[in-house]
Design an enzyme around this catalytic site. Structure first.
Site, PDB file in Angstrom:
ATOM      1  CG  LEU A 506      66.983  18.516  58.171  1.00  0.00           C
ATOM      2  CD1 LEU A 506      67.209  17.147  57.556  1.00  0.00           C
ATOM      3  CD2 LEU A 506      67.918  19.541  57.550  1.00  0.00           C
ATOM      4  N   GLY A 507      62.714  20.140  59.054  1.00  0.00           N
ATOM      5  CA  GLY A 507      61.320  20.394  58.696  1.00  0.00           C
ATOM      6  C   GLY A 507      60.381  19.707  59.655  1.00  0.00           C
ATOM      7  N   GLY A 509      56.438  17.644  59.667  1.00  0.00           N
ATOM      8  CA  GLY A 509      55.334  17.057  58.916  1.00  0.00           C
ATOM      9  C   GLY A 509      54.229  16.600  59.827  1.00  0.00           C
ATOM     10  N   GLY A 510      53.266  15.881  59.234  1.00  0.00           N
ATOM     11  CA  GLY A 510      52.099  15.455  59.989  1.00  0.00           C
ATOM     12  C   GLY A 510      52.425  14.497  61.110  1.00  0.00           C
ATOM     13  N   GLY A 512      55.547  14.314  62.755  1.00  0.00           N
ATOM     14  CA  GLY A 512      56.600  14.769  63.648  1.00  0.00           C
ATOM     15  C   GLY A 512      57.630  15.608  62.918  1.00  0.00           C
ATOM     16  CE  LYS A 528      58.052  10.131  59.716  1.00  0.00           C
ATOM     17  NZ  LYS A 528      57.421   9.282  58.687  1.00  0.00           N
ATOM     18  CG  ASP A 625      50.916  11.156  52.585  1.00  0.00           C
ATOM     19  OD1 ASP A 625      51.625  11.457  53.569  1.00  0.00           O
ATOM     20  OD2 ASP A 625      50.100  11.954  52.086  1.00  0.00           O
TER      21      ASP A 625
END
Length: 814
Positions: A506-507, A509-510, A512, A528, A625
């Site tokens: 799906l995407g 990030g910082g 993982g 995740k 964040d």
């Protein structure tokens, strides 16, 4: 005329002949003349051109405003580049306004029937006069018979230095001529910044913010400023600094290779050297270029090292005056001497003084010129003078000495000068250095031996540790109060995600990657998977599990469970069908799917989730964040705040905390958190303000750059709001789906959230009230604008930065 130019430019936006058509139109609209006389004034719609066709004088306005100014600009360049303004403080508003030359030689600007709004002063011409625009861009008033120059614009500079114009001073009269910035990019009235040269020997340039030094060039050395390493021996200098017998000094600028070049002092305090390449303006120099350029950033006897990022150090023999302040990144208190000097002139005993030489230095401020034939004599003269703290012998200048604090010192990677600092002999003890070398050698030898020994043990225990690690994680989780948390087996997650296939991803990030999965019972999940190189360690992983499992709100994402096996750490969330908000807001096609009412609902939903974290839950949570990519959307487009790895929990009456390990996303971090590690409810409010402006504009904070000056999103939002043009910030994809009042109100709320001082920002309860009512809003103060990188590249997506625990604050991207 400006309106027609704008209209035609829009209509011909994708046509190659746009510039030709614009130029053709200007021939019919603008009436050009060679000079202004008593019989032939200059009116709105007319221009006065230089004979070489480079410059023109005429009336202009900003954004089709009724306010008109008379100024000099480059002819034929779109958009207009103004280099000098006559009536910068008093615009005219009457369509009958004109610029005339009086019988006594005074140039006067009339606002129609409302009288004179600007004048060049009394010139006292006896035989009539005329006005010409010279090929240099200098507007002059000339007496007709004698040809004597009565007045010239080059003696009344604005924010721009053109070739052949000069900055000057006069020691005897006290006269100073420099550049003064505009108040804003659409307001030419005098701003906060001024550029001057000093009458000391040798001279140096200063960029002042009010009465406070902001940037210093270093002393002049024949063809260069010593504080600008770009001016090395291979540099063909277009600058000169001369002094005459009358006590005047003139700093001149020439560019023989390009008629269309300029140096501008921008409203935000940046000096830019610009050259026109036929299509656009190239920036050949810009300063201040980094934090080291800011005057006195490292305080007395400290020096700023130009590195990535810049950092402050103390000179050898000195230590920070305040260790605590240096740890927070505030270096302005500077350094103090470690060993007291005992001045004995030429003494050679234990109390004798020695010099430590530092290379690549921008000479400090407060220098004094001393007559010496060479570096050796310069050193001896300093040694004989007990008040002399340092010296430098610089080619093109000679001997400089310092008897005051060494202030505003920079060390370059290359270039610069040699600075010799006076120290007590004990600071350069040779025996002490030898002992240090021996100790380091022995330590390294022992380290190598121990390293090989440890490597053997490590290989035998690596498999055993992997098994122990999983049990330790599970035991730690079981000690926490996390009811309802489900523990998944790795093979279950691998089956659900098709072994973490790319088609399920799906995407990223910082910390993982995130994958879509489907359990055997039919539940859709989001997994995740923390990467092995992730900065999210055990603390952040535990933090996210414990916090999210205890928080229940419709605008917060829900965690279902976790999986720990070997080095693998997985978090399992409820699946969000519409992924994250950034996939809509920043996508050229999908942004059309969320109109303004939907965006406003999302904004309010995020605020409600934030209120729950800060005020309404049994735990008080600071997210730390908050950003667009951490807002997930369910099937009904309801927003849910996610990613609590960096969140912190407050107890009782606690309202703020401090950390030495600052982690967050570039652009969203509040100033007090980024540089001092202080975080509170107001830190999240700042992030929300940035997020709000991104949702309104459809622009990403780390990529947005507007106009010739490269304004940031915050700077552009501030400019729009100040000009009552908040709707200009709106994403063009929204069309007519918005209410201008609602958009303008949201822009103002966003600016209230990103104010520099935390106390000025609203709290979360006030924020939600502002969004859900029509009560009057306070006026925001100008935010701190983030500066783009000097190479023009934006940071990577959602770049994380860390300020490590050091006496020199260092920022790392991830």
């Amino acid at each position: 005329m400006d309106f027609l130019f704008l209209l035609l430019e829009r209509k011909n936006k994708h046509m190659g002949k746009k510039r030709v058509v614009l130029l053709w139109l200007s021939i019919f609209i603008s009436f050009s003349s060679a000079e202004i006389t008593e019989e032939s004034p200059l009116s709105i719609g007319q221009t006065l051109s230089s004979s070489n066709g480079v410059y023109e004088l005429g009336f202009f306005s900003f954004n089709n405003s009724q306010n008109q100014y008379v100024g000099i600009s480059f002819k034929g360049i779109i958009p207009r580049v103004v280099v000098w303004v006559a009536n910068r403080e008093k615009p005219v508003t009457d369509s009958a306004a004109n610029l005339v030359i009086s019988s006594n030689g005074s140039l006067q600007l009339f606002n129609g029937k409302h009288g004179v709004v600007w004048s060049s002063g009394k010139a006292l011409a006896s035989n009539g006069s005329r006005v010409e625009l010279l090929d240099s861009g200098n507007l002059v008033v000339i007496e007709k018979v004698s040809g004597r120059t009565l007045w010239e614009s080059f003696e009344h500079l604005g924010d721009t230095l053109l070739p052949h114009s000069t900055i000057m001073y006069n020691v005897h009269t006290g006269e100073k001529r420099g550049l003064t910035s505009w108040k804003s990019y659409t307001d030419p009235s005098p701003g906060d910044f001024v550029v001057l040269i000093t009458p000391q020997v040798p001279s140096q340039g200063f960029l002042m913010r009010g009465s406070t030094p902001y940037f210093r060039s270093g002393p002049w050395a024949k063809t260069k400023f010593t504080g600008l390493p770009q001016m090395d021996e291979s540099y063909t200098s277009p600058f000169s600094l001369t002094q005459d017998v009358n006590g005047s000094g003139y700093y001149s600028y020439f560019d023989r290779d390009n008629k269309r070049s300029r140096i501008r002092l921008t409203p935000d305090g940046s000096m830019k050297a610009l050259r026109y390449n036929g299509m656009d303006w190239d920036t050949t120099y810009e300063g201040p270029a980094n934090s080291c350029d800011i005057y006195g950033v490292c305080g007395p006897f400290g020096f700023c090292v130009i590195s990535v990022p810049p950092k402050c150090k103390c000179f050898k023999g000195f230590i920070p005056k305040s260790i605590e302040e240096w740890k927070t990144g505030n270096w302005t208190s500077g350094c103090v001497r470690r060993s007291e000097l005992h001045c004995q002139g030429n003494s050679t005993g234990k109390d004798a003084n020695v010099f430590h030489t530092v290379p690549n230095i921008k000479p400090p401020d407060f220098y004094e010129y001393a007559d010496s034939v060479d570096a050796e004599e310069c050193q001896q003269n300093c040694l004989n003078n007990c008040s002399c703290l340092a010296f430098a012998y610089i080619p093109g200048i000679g001997c400089l000495m310092w008897s005051k604090d060494l202030m505003d010192t920079v060390q370059f990677a290359a270039g610069g000068e040699l600075l010799s600092i006076r120290l007590a002999r004990s600071e350069l003890d040779v025996n002490k250095r030898k002992k240090t070398i021996i100790a380091i050698t022995v330590s390294l030898t022992l380290f190598v031996i121990l390293g090989f020994t440890a490597f053997g043990f490590w290989r035998r225990r690596v498999e055993q540790n992997a098994l122990i690690s999983e049990d330790a994680w599970r035991n730690d989780l079981q000690t926490q109060d996390v009811p309802g948390l489900e523990y998944f087996e790795m093979n279950t997650i691998q089956t659900a995600t098709n072994n973490f296939s790319l088609s399920n991803k799906l995407g990223h990030g910082g910390f993982g990657s995130v994958y879509k999965g489907k359990l055997q019972d039919g539940r859709e999940i989001a997994v995740k998977r923390l990467s092995s190189s992730s900065e999210q360690g055990k603390q952040e992983f535990m933090n996210e599990i414990v916090l999210i499992s205890k928080l229940q709100h419709r605008n917060l994402v829900r965690v279902l469970g976790c999986c720990v096996e070997g080095t693998e750490k997985l978090l399992i969330y409820e699946f969000m069908k519409n992924k994250s908000l950034d996939t809509f807001v920043f996508d050229s096609k999908k942004r059309l799917e969320i109109d303004w009412p939907k965006r406003f609902d999302i904004i309010q939903g995020i605020a409600r989730g934030l209120l729950y974290l800060h005020r309404d839950s049994r735990l008080r949570i600071i997210h730390r964040d908050l950003k667009v990519s951490n807002i997930l959307l369910d099937e009904k487009m309801n927003p849910k705040i996610s990613d609590f790895g960096l969140a912190r929990m407050f107890h009782g009456t606690e309202y703020q905390d401090k950390t030495r390990r600052v982690v967050g996303t570039l652009g969203y971090m509040s100033p007090e958190y980024a540089w001092a590690g202080v975080f509170s409810e107001k830190s999240d409010i700042y992030s929300f303000g940035v997020l709000l402006l991104e949702i309104i504009s459809g622009e990403k904070i780390s990529r947005f750059s507007y106009g010739e000056e490269g304004k940031t999103l915050l700077a552009y939002a501030w400019e729009c709001w100040c000009g009552a043009r908040g709707v200009n910030l709106l994403d063009q994809a929204l069309g007519d789906s918005c209410h201008p009042y609602e958009v303008g109100r949201c822009v103002q709320i966003g600016l209230l959230c990103v104010q520099y001082q935390p106390a000025d920002r609203p709290n979360t309860l006030e924020l939600l009230s502002m969004l859900t009512t029509t009560s009057d809003l306070p006026l925001p103060k100008q935010p701190t604008f983030v500066v783009h990188t000097r190479d023009g590249k934006s940071p990577s997506n959602d770049s994380m930065i860390t300020v490590n625990e050091m006496t020199e604050s260092v920022i790392h991207g991830r």
